[in-house]
Write a protein that holds these residues in place. Sequence first.
Motif, PDB file in Angstrom:
ATOM      1  N   ALA A 130     -13.400   7.537   0.270  1.00 17.86           N
ATOM      2  CA  ALA A 130     -12.301   6.754  -0.307  1.00 17.86           C
ATOM      3  C   ALA A 130     -11.385   7.697  -1.079  1.00 17.86           C
ATOM      4  O   ALA A 130     -11.850   8.544  -1.830  1.00 17.86           O
ATOM      5  N   SER A 131     -10.081   7.541  -0.891  1.00 12.03           N
ATOM      6  CA  SER A 131      -9.137   8.419  -1.588  1.00 12.03           C
ATOM      7  C   SER A 131      -9.039   8.046  -3.054  1.00 12.03           C
ATOM      8  O   SER A 131      -8.627   8.836  -3.865  1.00 12.03           O
ATOM      9  N   VAL A 132      -9.383   6.818  -3.341  1.00 12.34           N
ATOM     10  CA  VAL A 132      -9.126   6.281  -4.668  1.00 12.34           C
ATOM     11  C   VAL A 132     -10.405   6.307  -5.476  1.00 12.34           C
ATOM     12  O   VAL A 132     -11.454   5.922  -4.980  1.00 12.34           O
ATOM     13  N   GLY A 133     -10.325   6.747  -6.707  1.00 17.81           N
ATOM     14  CA  GLY A 133     -11.496   6.701  -7.583  1.00 17.81           C
ATOM     15  C   GLY A 133     -11.869   5.259  -7.880  1.00 17.81           C
ATOM     16  O   GLY A 133     -10.999   4.403  -7.957  1.00 17.81           O
ATOM     17  N   ILE A 175      -5.486  10.466  -8.147  1.00 19.53           N
ATOM     18  CA  ILE A 175      -4.094  10.362  -7.693  1.00 19.53           C
ATOM     19  C   ILE A 175      -3.986  10.609  -6.186  1.00 19.53           C
ATOM     20  O   ILE A 175      -4.826  11.291  -5.601  1.00 19.53           O
ATOM     21  N   TYR A 176      -2.954  10.055  -5.601  1.00 18.64           N
ATOM     22  CA  TYR A 176      -2.545  10.423  -4.248  1.00 18.64           C
ATOM     23  C   TYR A 176      -1.037  10.342  -4.228  1.00 18.64           C
ATOM     24  O   TYR A 176      -0.427   9.498  -4.895  1.00 18.64           O
ATOM     25  N   ILE A 177      -0.433  11.270  -3.486  1.00 18.76           N
ATOM     26  CA  ILE A 177       1.033  11.337  -3.502  1.00 18.76           C
ATOM     27  C   ILE A 177       1.541  11.840  -2.153  1.00 18.76           C
ATOM     28  O   ILE A 177       0.926  12.721  -1.530  1.00 18.76           O
ATOM     29  N   GLY A 199     -10.510  -3.256   0.872  1.00 18.93           N
ATOM     30  CA  GLY A 199     -10.428  -2.369  -0.287  1.00 18.93           C
ATOM     31  C   GLY A 199      -9.100  -1.667  -0.360  1.00 18.93           C
ATOM     32  O   GLY A 199      -8.032  -2.301  -0.378  1.00 18.93           O
ATOM     33  N   THR A 200      -9.147  -0.339  -0.333  1.00 16.86           N
ATOM     34  CA  THR A 200      -7.916   0.456  -0.484  1.00 16.86           C
ATOM     35  C   THR A 200      -7.584   1.192   0.814  1.00 16.86           C
ATOM     36  O   THR A 200      -6.967   2.246   0.791  1.00 16.86           O
ATOM     37  N   TYR A 201      -8.023   0.628   1.964  1.00 17.64           N
ATOM     38  CA  TYR A 201      -7.861   1.392   3.213  1.00 17.64           C
ATOM     39  C   TYR A 201      -7.434   0.508   4.390  1.00 17.64           C
ATOM     40  O   TYR A 201      -7.679   0.851   5.537  1.00 17.64           O
ATOM     41  N   PHE A 204      -4.278  -0.532   5.440  1.00 17.94           N
ATOM     42  CA  PHE A 204      -3.081  -0.241   6.216  1.00 17.94           C
ATOM     43  C   PHE A 204      -3.384   0.690   7.387  1.00 17.94           C
ATOM     44  O   PHE A 204      -2.940   0.471   8.512  1.00 17.94           O
ATOM     45  N   LYS A 205      -4.178   1.721   7.117  1.00 23.16           N
ATOM     46  CA  LYS A 205      -4.446   2.721   8.165  1.00 23.16           C
ATOM     47  C   LYS A 205      -5.221   2.113   9.332  1.00 23.16           C
ATOM     48  O   LYS A 205      -5.238   2.670  10.412  1.00 23.16           O
ATOM     49  N   ALA A 206      -5.865   0.971   9.096  1.00 24.30           N
ATOM     50  CA  ALA A 206      -6.691   0.354  10.146  1.00 24.30           C
ATOM     51  C   ALA A 206      -5.943  -0.747  10.898  1.00 24.30           C
ATOM     52  O   ALA A 206      -6.525  -1.390  11.777  1.00 24.30           O
ATOM     53  N   ASN A 220       0.842  -1.202   0.000  1.00 22.12           N
ATOM     54  CA  ASN A 220       0.000   0.000   0.000  1.00 22.12           C
ATOM     55  C   ASN A 220       0.874   1.248   0.000  1.00 22.12           C
ATOM     56  O   ASN A 220       2.103   1.163   0.026  1.00 22.12           O
ATOM     57  N   THR A 221       0.226   2.407   0.001  1.00 19.27           N
ATOM     58  CA  THR A 221       1.001   3.652  -0.063  1.00 19.27           C
ATOM     59  C   THR A 221       1.067   4.342   1.302  1.00 19.27           C
ATOM     60  O   THR A 221       1.376   5.540   1.391  1.00 19.27           O
ATOM     61  N   ALA A 222       0.759   3.590   2.356  1.00 27.65           N
ATOM     62  CA  ALA A 222       1.135   3.925   3.742  1.00 27.65           C
ATOM     63  C   ALA A 222       0.504   5.202   4.295  1.00 27.65           C
ATOM     64  O   ALA A 222       1.107   5.892   5.111  1.00 27.65           O
ATOM     65  N   ILE A 223      -0.705   5.503   3.843  1.00 27.28           N
ATOM     66  CA  ILE A 223      -1.375   6.728   4.326  1.00 27.28           C
ATOM     67  C   ILE A 223      -2.277   6.378   5.520  1.00 27.28           C
ATOM     68  O   ILE A 223      -2.979   5.365   5.515  1.00 27.28           O
ATOM     69  N   ILE A 224      -2.226   7.240   6.529  1.00 26.17           N
ATOM     70  CA  ILE A 224      -3.019   7.023   7.749  1.00 26.17           C
ATOM     71  C   ILE A 224      -3.862   8.277   7.975  1.00 26.17           C
ATOM     72  O   ILE A 224      -3.340   9.399   7.933  1.00 26.17           O
ATOM     73  N   ARG A 225      -5.153   8.094   8.195  1.00 24.73           N
ATOM     74  CA  ARG A 225      -6.047   9.250   8.372  1.00 24.73           C
ATOM     75  C   ARG A 225      -7.345   8.767   8.998  1.00 24.73           C
ATOM     76  O   ARG A 225      -7.640   7.558   8.966  1.00 24.73           O
ATOM     77  N   SER A 226      -8.122   9.708   9.530  1.00 21.39           N
ATOM     78  CA  SER A 226      -9.420   9.305  10.102  1.00 21.39           C
ATOM     79  C   SER A 226     -10.534  10.235   9.622  1.00 21.39           C
ATOM     80  O   SER A 226     -11.571  10.331  10.269  1.00 21.39           O
ATOM     81  N   ASN A 227     -10.336  10.890   8.488  1.00 23.40           N
ATOM     82  CA  ASN A 227     -11.324  11.875   8.000  1.00 23.40           C
ATOM     83  C   ASN A 227     -12.422  11.198   7.188  1.00 23.40           C
ATOM     84  O   ASN A 227     -12.657  11.557   6.029  1.00 23.40           O
ATOM     85  N   TYR A 228     -13.085  10.240   7.786  1.00 20.06           N
ATOM     86  CA  TYR A 228     -14.095   9.455   7.065  1.00 20.06           C
ATOM     87  C   TYR A 228     -15.436  10.181   7.019  1.00 20.06           C
ATOM     88  O   TYR A 228     -15.554  11.334   7.467  1.00 20.06           O
ATOM     89  N   LEU A 229     -16.421   9.516   6.455  1.00 20.70           N
ATOM     90  CA  LEU A 229     -17.700  10.179   6.209  1.00 20.70           C
ATOM     91  C   LEU A 229     -18.768   9.758   7.214  1.00 20.70           C
ATOM     92  O   LEU A 229     -19.582  10.576   7.649  1.00 20.70           O
TER      93      LEU A 229
HETATM   94  O1  PYC Z   1      -7.714   5.594   1.735  1.00 17.93           O
HETATM   95  O2  PYC Z   1      -6.168   7.050   2.209  1.00 17.93           O
HETATM   96  C1  PYC Z   1      -6.622   6.144   1.519  1.00 17.93           C
HETATM   97  C2  PYC Z   1      -5.831   5.630   0.387  1.00 17.93           C
HETATM   98  C3  PYC Z   1      -4.713   6.170  -0.130  1.00 17.93           C
HETATM   99  C4  PYC Z   1      -4.314   5.348  -1.137  1.00 17.93           C
HETATM  100  C5  PYC Z   1      -5.170   4.334  -1.223  1.00 17.93           C
HETATM  101  N1  PYC Z   1      -6.106   4.514  -0.282  1.00 17.93           N
END
Ligand code: PYC
Length: 424
Positions: free
Chosen positions: A420-423, A290-292, A373-375, A377-379, A83-92
């Motif tokens: 979700a950060s990812v489209g 994108i996310y970077i 899904g795409t989330y 790592f942060k969990a 994964n791309t190692a992003i951690i956040r809690s700004n969910y909906l």
């Molecule tokens: O949910 O923050 C996210 C994320 C970033 C990249 C993939 N998922």
Amino acid sequence: MPLRLLRFGLNKTYKEPRMFRAPATLKDEYDVPATLKDEYDVVIIGGGGHGLAAAYYLAKHHNITNVAVLEQGYIGSGGTGRNTAIIRSNYLTPEGVRFYEKSVELYKGLSRELRFNLFYTERGHYTLAHSDAALRTARWRAEVNQHLGVNSEVVDPDFIKKHNPEIDITCGGHQPPVMGALYHPPGAIARHDAVAWAFARGADERGVEIHQQTAVNDIEIKDGAVTGVHTNRGFVKAKKVLSAVAGWTTAITQMVGLRTPLVIHPLQAFVSEPIKPWLDTIIVSGSLHIYISQSTRGELVSGAALDPYELINTRSTLDFAEGLSGHLIDLFPCLSGVKVMRQWAGLCDMTPDFSPIMGRTPVHGFYIDAGWGTYGFKATPVCGLTMAHTIARDEDHDLIRAFSLSRFERMTLVGEKGAASVGH
Ligand code: PYC
């Protein structure tokens, strides 16, 4: 190779520094058999961050140490290391925000707790909005976040430009311009492999066994309850089994006859060559897919949307690299000369509502931690904590009740697509 290094490597004086016991040494150090035991209280399928964290908290909080983590490859070789190692809690949703906020809280103390530098660094996370609809969702998330004590606000293009001077707010005229963003100051990154290694060591120190190269081929069930697992190294009895295998979940749930709405899509990412510290925030654009962020080693770590078809495969494609590079340059024209160094893919098990599937199941003694899904790592820490509680007490932890598999029968979905950060 320098001669001194070679001499050190071959020198028997220094003990091999291991993160956790190799199966061959299990007996020597802890007086447990080198091979798999006949029976465990808990077998955890999957030696990624989630499985290892669950093992760690089972031992630490519940004193359950007769646990084996079975990993078909090497630890962290699945979603944890991809994964791309992003951690956040700004969910909906309130359920999502509370859950991920607990994860952020745990992450903050984890390097100290596990005595391992996870390179956890707060960067500030921007979800850019390029349309009225995206801005409306950003406002909605900010309201829910603030109501639950999570630091998020909607900011305007001047603020974004001031703190991210290289951004081209107009996207060069190739894409709709940036109209604002959801800004989440606690957004962070961490070293993903280290998270798996640190939980592995923490679990191992408490007596948990970690068996790599150990694949589960089938799960034995009697009278509706789990009795053990068949592995490539033989059968082991187990009172309880946790599936924590990300993209392979559907293979495991078939073994116990459970139906889930999961579908598997690949998600690709790449890193650039290392460059001087340049980007100290995390930038996400759902519209540009994108996310970077920039890792502590200087590489730009970036990804895009899921591959648009179901597939269980981790190949990389040129299409992806071209599309992502183009969109990155729309937003950051200064990156046009930076080289892509490495590209890879992971497997994402997607649910219809973009929330995970966690907790007990209709099969007694079989627990699930899936739908990441795409989330995922942060969990990682909060999954370990809540699944350990759920397994130890056979009662879903409060923080994961909403994520039960049965929600799809009850039609009580937890819609997180907007966060979700990812489209997709
Ligand atoms: O949910 O923050 C996210 C994320 C970033 C990249 C993939 N998922």
